[in-house]
Design a protein around this motif. Sequence first.
Motif, PDB file in Angstrom:
ATOM      1  N   MET A   1      21.715  -4.179 -12.031  1.00  0.00           N
ATOM      2  CA  MET A   1      20.791  -3.083 -11.829  1.00  0.00           C
ATOM      3  C   MET A   1      19.509  -3.624 -11.183  1.00  0.00           C
ATOM      4  N   MET A   2      19.047  -2.967 -10.140  1.00  0.00           N
ATOM      5  CA  MET A   2      17.840  -3.385  -9.444  1.00  0.00           C
ATOM      6  C   MET A   2      16.611  -2.911 -10.204  1.00  0.00           C
ATOM      7  N   GLY A   3      15.585  -3.744 -10.232  1.00  0.00           N
ATOM      8  CA  GLY A   3      14.322  -3.362 -10.841  1.00  0.00           C
ATOM      9  C   GLY A   3      13.584  -2.397  -9.937  1.00  0.00           C
ATOM     10  N   THR A   4      12.713  -1.640 -10.532  1.00  0.00           N
ATOM     11  CA  THR A   4      11.909  -0.714  -9.741  1.00  0.00           C
ATOM     12  C   THR A   4      10.466  -1.177  -9.757  1.00  0.00           C
ATOM     13  N   ARG A   5       9.740  -0.767  -8.755  1.00  0.00           N
ATOM     14  CA  ARG A   5       8.317  -1.058  -8.701  1.00  0.00           C
ATOM     15  C   ARG A   5       7.604   0.157  -8.144  1.00  0.00           C
ATOM     16  N   SER A   6       6.350   0.260  -8.449  1.00  0.00           N
ATOM     17  CA  SER A   6       5.566   1.411  -8.017  1.00  0.00           C
ATOM     18  C   SER A   6       5.259   1.315  -6.520  1.00  0.00           C
ATOM     19  N   HIS A   7       4.829   2.419  -5.985  1.00  0.00           N
ATOM     20  CA  HIS A   7       4.418   2.460  -4.583  1.00  0.00           C
ATOM     21  C   HIS A   7       3.263   1.494  -4.352  1.00  0.00           C
ATOM     22  N   ASP A   8       2.293   1.463  -5.278  1.00  0.00           N
ATOM     23  CA  ASP A   8       1.165   0.539  -5.146  1.00  0.00           C
ATOM     24  C   ASP A   8       1.636  -0.910  -5.102  1.00  0.00           C
ATOM     25  N   GLU A   9       2.564  -1.263  -5.983  1.00  0.00           N
ATOM     26  CA  GLU A   9       3.079  -2.635  -6.001  1.00  0.00           C
ATOM     27  C   GLU A   9       3.769  -2.984  -4.685  1.00  0.00           C
ATOM     28  N   ALA A  10       4.554  -2.053  -4.157  1.00  0.00           N
ATOM     29  CA  ALA A  10       5.249  -2.289  -2.888  1.00  0.00           C
ATOM     30  C   ALA A  10       4.247  -2.418  -1.736  1.00  0.00           C
ATOM     31  N   THR A  11       3.212  -1.584  -1.752  1.00  0.00           N
ATOM     32  CA  THR A  11       2.194  -1.636  -0.704  1.00  0.00           C
ATOM     33  C   THR A  11       1.439  -2.958  -0.756  1.00  0.00           C
ATOM     34  N   ILE A  12       1.061  -3.379  -1.957  1.00  0.00           N
ATOM     35  CA  ILE A  12       0.347  -4.633  -2.136  1.00  0.00           C
ATOM     36  C   ILE A  12       1.192  -5.807  -1.643  1.00  0.00           C
ATOM     37  N   GLU A  13       2.476  -5.792  -1.968  1.00  0.00           N
ATOM     38  CA  GLU A  13       3.376  -6.855  -1.499  1.00  0.00           C
ATOM     39  C   GLU A  13       3.478  -6.847   0.029  1.00  0.00           C
ATOM     40  N   SER A  14       3.489  -5.655   0.636  1.00  0.00           N
ATOM     41  CA  SER A  14       3.534  -5.550   2.103  1.00  0.00           C
ATOM     42  C   SER A  14       2.273  -6.148   2.722  1.00  0.00           C
ATOM     43  N   PHE A  15       1.111  -5.893   2.112  1.00  0.00           N
ATOM     44  CA  PHE A  15      -0.140  -6.481   2.609  1.00  0.00           C
ATOM     45  C   PHE A  15      -0.057  -7.997   2.562  1.00  0.00           C
ATOM     46  N   ARG A  16       0.461  -8.523   1.465  1.00  0.00           N
ATOM     47  CA  ARG A  16       0.551  -9.961   1.255  1.00  0.00           C
ATOM     48  C   ARG A  16       1.439 -10.599   2.321  1.00  0.00           C
ATOM     49  N   ARG A  17       2.564  -9.939   2.622  1.00  0.00           N
ATOM     50  CA  ARG A  17       3.521 -10.480   3.587  1.00  0.00           C
ATOM     51  C   ARG A  17       3.060 -10.319   5.031  1.00  0.00           C
ATOM     52  N   ASP A  18       2.281  -9.267   5.306  1.00  0.00           N
ATOM     53  CA  ASP A  18       1.961  -8.925   6.694  1.00  0.00           C
ATOM     54  C   ASP A  18       0.485  -8.527   6.823  1.00  0.00           C
ATOM     55  N   PRO A  19      -0.397  -9.487   7.070  1.00  0.00           N
ATOM     56  CA  PRO A  19      -1.820  -9.169   7.212  1.00  0.00           C
ATOM     57  C   PRO A  19      -2.110  -8.155   8.324  1.00  0.00           C
ATOM     58  N   GLN A  20      -1.275  -8.111   9.367  1.00  0.00           N
ATOM     59  CA  GLN A  20      -1.490  -7.118  10.425  1.00  0.00           C
ATOM     60  C   GLN A  20      -1.264  -5.714   9.876  1.00  0.00           C
ATOM     61  N   PHE A  21      -0.264  -5.547   9.003  1.00  0.00           N
ATOM     62  CA  PHE A  21      -0.033  -4.258   8.350  1.00  0.00           C
ATOM     63  C   PHE A  21      -1.260  -3.878   7.519  1.00  0.00           C
ATOM     64  N   ALA A  22      -1.829  -4.845   6.806  1.00  0.00           N
ATOM     65  CA  ALA A  22      -3.022  -4.587   5.998  1.00  0.00           C
ATOM     66  C   ALA A  22      -4.176  -4.116   6.893  1.00  0.00           C
ATOM     67  N   ARG A  44      -6.723  -2.020  -3.312  1.00  0.00           N
ATOM     68  CA  ARG A  44      -5.319  -2.409  -3.136  1.00  0.00           C
ATOM     69  C   ARG A  44      -5.217  -3.710  -2.358  1.00  0.00           C
ATOM     70  N   MET A  45      -6.017  -3.820  -1.315  1.00  0.00           N
ATOM     71  CA  MET A  45      -5.980  -5.026  -0.501  1.00  0.00           C
ATOM     72  C   MET A  45      -6.488  -6.228  -1.288  1.00  0.00           C
ATOM     73  N   ALA A  46      -7.501  -6.039  -2.104  1.00  0.00           N
ATOM     74  CA  ALA A  46      -7.998  -7.126  -2.937  1.00  0.00           C
ATOM     75  C   ALA A  46      -6.894  -7.632  -3.851  1.00  0.00           C
ATOM     76  N   SER A  47      -6.093  -6.721  -4.389  1.00  0.00           N
ATOM     77  CA  SER A  47      -4.972  -7.120  -5.246  1.00  0.00           C
ATOM     78  C   SER A  47      -3.987  -7.999  -4.489  1.00  0.00           C
ATOM     79  N   ALA A  48      -3.805  -7.717  -3.224  1.00  0.00           N
ATOM     80  CA  ALA A  48      -2.859  -8.479  -2.411  1.00  0.00           C
ATOM     81  C   ALA A  48      -3.395  -9.857  -2.039  1.00  0.00           C
ATOM     82  N   PHE A  49      -4.706  -9.967  -1.896  1.00  0.00           N
ATOM     83  CA  PHE A  49      -5.294 -11.197  -1.383  1.00  0.00           C
ATOM     84  C   PHE A  49      -6.065 -11.972  -2.450  1.00  0.00           C
ATOM     85  N   GLY A  50      -5.521 -12.043  -3.651  1.00  0.00           N
ATOM     86  CA  GLY A  50      -6.118 -12.888  -4.690  1.00  0.00           C
ATOM     87  C   GLY A  50      -6.778 -12.154  -5.833  1.00  0.00           C
ATOM     88  N   GLY A  51      -6.727 -10.830  -5.824  1.00  0.00           N
ATOM     89  CA  GLY A  51      -7.375 -10.065  -6.888  1.00  0.00           C
ATOM     90  C   GLY A  51      -8.873 -10.007  -6.685  1.00  0.00           C
TER      91      GLY A  51
END
Length: 97
Positions: A1-22, A44-51
């Motif tokens: 079974m796959m885990g779920t994550r919130s939209h915020d968590e997915a967005t934060i992870e996207s920022f972390r992976r792709d600074p241009q997206f951020a 949200r961006m602060a969460s992605a880049f070190g809190g």
Amino acid sequence: MMGTRSHDEATIESFRRDPQFAADYLNAVLEDGEQEEVMLALRRMASAFGGVAGIADAADLNGTTLYRTLSQKGNPELRSLTAILKAMGLRLVVQPL
């Protein structure tokens, strides 16, 4: 079974992976959003880049002040905003309409 994550968590992870997206995300919010939406985007961006604590350290800002600055009613000074963005690996740019 796959885990779920919130939209915020997915967005934060996207920022972390792709600074241009951020950067594109923040530009879109700045273009169309109200100040409260800009503050939410920066949190949200602060969460992605070190809190918030990590950003405060990197920007040489007081952590408590930064939490308040990035609150829904926050209103950062230009100097603080520039330091926050720099700590995230971003910068403020002006373009003609």
